[in-house]
Each structure stands twice: as C-alpha cells, then as structure tokens.
Motif scaffolding. Structure first.
Motif, PDB file in Angstrom:
ATOM      1  N   GLU A 236       0.862  -1.207   0.000  1.00  0.00           N
ATOM      2  CA  GLU A 236       0.000   0.000   0.000  1.00  0.00           C
ATOM      3  C   GLU A 236       0.892   1.248   0.000  1.00  0.00           C
ATOM      4  O   GLU A 236       1.521   1.585   0.992  1.00  0.00           O
ATOM      5  N   ASN A 237       0.897   1.931  -1.173  1.00  0.00           N
ATOM      6  CA  ASN A 237       1.712   3.140  -1.326  1.00  0.00           C
ATOM      7  C   ASN A 237       0.897   4.437  -1.332  1.00  0.00           C
ATOM      8  O   ASN A 237       1.470   5.525  -1.270  1.00  0.00           O
ATOM      9  N   SER A 238      -0.424   4.316  -1.408  1.00  0.00           N
ATOM     10  CA  SER A 238      -1.253   5.524  -1.530  1.00  0.00           C
ATOM     11  C   SER A 238      -1.978   5.904  -0.243  1.00  0.00           C
ATOM     12  O   SER A 238      -2.402   7.043  -0.077  1.00  0.00           O
ATOM     13  N   THR A 239      -2.150   4.928   0.653  1.00  0.00           N
ATOM     14  CA  THR A 239      -2.877   5.189   1.892  1.00  0.00           C
ATOM     15  C   THR A 239      -1.934   5.121   3.082  1.00  0.00           C
ATOM     16  O   THR A 239      -1.083   4.234   3.157  1.00  0.00           O
ATOM     17  N   TYR A 240      -2.114   6.081   4.009  1.00  0.00           N
ATOM     18  CA  TYR A 240      -1.302   6.107   5.224  1.00  0.00           C
ATOM     19  C   TYR A 240      -2.182   5.721   6.404  1.00  0.00           C
ATOM     20  O   TYR A 240      -3.373   6.028   6.451  1.00  0.00           O
ATOM     21  N   SER A 241      -1.565   5.072   7.383  1.00  0.00           N
ATOM     22  CA  SER A 241      -2.327   4.629   8.548  1.00  0.00           C
ATOM     23  C   SER A 241      -1.395   4.523   9.749  1.00  0.00           C
ATOM     24  O   SER A 241      -0.182   4.387   9.608  1.00  0.00           O
ATOM     25  N   HIS A 242      -2.000   4.591  10.953  1.00  0.00           N
ATOM     26  CA  HIS A 242      -1.207   4.278  12.139  1.00  0.00           C
ATOM     27  C   HIS A 242      -1.048   2.756  12.221  1.00  0.00           C
ATOM     28  O   HIS A 242      -1.652   2.009  11.454  1.00  0.00           O
ATOM     29  N   TRP A 243      -0.259   2.310  13.170  1.00  0.00           N
ATOM     30  CA  TRP A 243       0.100   0.881  13.203  1.00  0.00           C
ATOM     31  C   TRP A 243      -1.113  -0.016  13.389  1.00  0.00           C
ATOM     32  O   TRP A 243      -1.291  -1.004  12.674  1.00  0.00           O
TER      33      TRP A 243
END
Length: 270
Positions: free
Chosen positions: A151-158
């Motif tokens: 996943e290169n387009s979405t950011y998330s916490h752990w």
C-alpha cells in the motif's frame, strides 16, 4: 412739541388783528371786549388743537408700532405656513419612504426565498456528490514464496494497518530473513516508511502475527529504543528498521502465505 410756537404765532396774529382794528375803529372798549373774546376763543382752539395733536401723535405712534409688529406677524404666519408645508412634505416623504421600504422588503423576501431554494438545491447536490468511498482493487503479488500487497497511496497508524491487512485475509509484513527483507525493500518507495508487524509489549519486541519474538531484525547501527516508541517501521532508503510511535502515519505491507482466490475490493476514501 410744536404746539406752543403755534399758539404764540396765533396770538401774535391776533394782536396784529387787534392793532389793525384799533386803527380803523374809534370805540376802544368794544374793541377790547372783542379782543378778550377772541383771545378766549383762540386759547380754547389752541387747547383743542393741542389735544388733537396729542391724539394724532398717539395714533402715529400706534401706527408705527403696528407697522413694526406687522412684519413679525406676517413672518410668524409665513413661518407657520412654511412649517405646515414642511410637515406635509415630511409626511409625504415618510409615506413615500414607507412604500419604498415595503417594496424593498418584498424584493428581499423574494430574493431570500430564491436563495433558500438554491441553497436547498446546492445541499442536495453536495449530498449527491460528497466524497464517497471508492472501491479499489487489491492485488497481491507473489514475491519469493509469499504474496504481498504493498500500500503506497494510503497512510495509517500501526493498529489501522494491522486491521486493514486482516480485512484482506492477510497479516502485516513479518520479515523472516534477509532474503525476504531485501526482496521487499527493493520494491518500496525510498521516500516512504512502512509498518511491519513488530511491536513492543512489556519491554520486549513481539511479532503480531505469531505472538512470539520476531525471527528477524534489521536495526540500524547503534539503534536506541526510545520510550513511548512501541512500534517498528521499515526505512527503505537506509535499508534498516527503527522504532516509532504507533500513532505515526506510514504506508504498510500486507502478506499472505497463499494466493487469494480472487482479488478483493476495499474501500478507499478520497
């Protein structure tokens, strides 16, 4: 006053007349009686004349006062008439302004109704075109012995990354050896960081997938584990791991040991 000079003049005229009579008439006594009567008459006439003159002067004085007062009265009447006209003009202007205000209120009311209609239409369009959850196809790619979704387009916490991978029937990337590590880091964006399944529990690092101590670490040289940094991330640019705050936002990698039967659609908010 001019009364006394007039009396003296009349008296002189009378004396002159008496003197003339004495020259032409020999009876002096008769002339004297006539003179007395004439003088009495002249005095009476003089008194009457003086009274007439006094009345005349009073009348003249009254006339002057009235003449002086009349302009004031006229001015007062003029001011009264002017004030009356001004009052009428103000009333007419007030009535005109009232009508104009009524027209403007009516126009504003109409515009407000139009505005409400347009606002309702806009709100409806916004509701129809609001950002919706778009479906994104998730494709697992076989790299080595496992299948990976990067996943290169979405950011998330752990924690979010762990849940997302589980929703795909996978786990957060758990490197087992140097080979897996190298094959994955070669495909990652060098300016991004990626979560792995390692986190610290009770002072020890544990794999979320196995619940045991991780099989592989790739710490940077001289790595210091700071307090409150309980999760581990990959740093492809430097080819090592570091610990980080679990609340940080990173990309992530999901892995499966088997090929999924179908590619899965997941919701991605835009």
């Amino acid at each position: 006053m001019m009364i006394k000079p007039l009396i003296i003049f009349l008296f002189a005229m009378a004396r002159q007349s008496t003197f003339a009579q004495e020259q032409f008439q020999p009876n002096f006594d008769d002339l004297e009686r006539r003179l007395v009567r004439l003088e009495s008459r002249q005095i009476l006439d003089a008194e009457r004349l003086e009274q007439s003159l006094i009345r005349l002067e009073k009348q003249l004085g009254t006339a002057k006062v009235e003449k002086q007062l009349n302009p004031i009265d006229v001015s007062s009447r003029s001011n009264s008439l002017g004030l009356s006209r001004k009052t009428e003009e103000i009333e007419e202007e007030g009535f005109s302004l009232k009508e104009e205000l009524g027209d403007r209120v009516a126009k504003l009311t109409a515009l407000y109704d139009v505005f409400l209609g347009k606002l309702s239409e806009i709100e409806k369009r916004v509701a129809e075109n609001k950002p919706r959850e778009l479906k994104k196809e998730v494709v697992f790619e076989k790299i080595g012995e496992k299948y990976y979704y990067i996943e290169n387009s979405t950011y998330s916490h752990w924690d979010g990354a762990v849940k997302r991978c589980r929703s795909l029937g996978a786990n957060l990337f758990s490197p087992q050896n140097e080979l897996e590590w190298t094959m994955l880091t070669d495909r990652l964006d060098p300016i991004s960081n990626y979560w792995v399944d390692i986190h610290r529990v009770g002072g020890m690092f544990v794999s979320e997938t196995t619940g045991k101590e991780p099989a592989f670490f790739k710490w940077r040289e001289g790595q210091i584990h700071f307090f409150l940094m309980f999760c581990v991330q990959m740093v492809p640019k430097y080819q090592h791991m570091t610990d980080a705050k679990c609340s940080d936002s990173n990309n992530f990698i999901c892995e499966r040991t088997s090929k999924p039967t179908t590619n899965k659609l997941v919701g991605i908010e835009q």
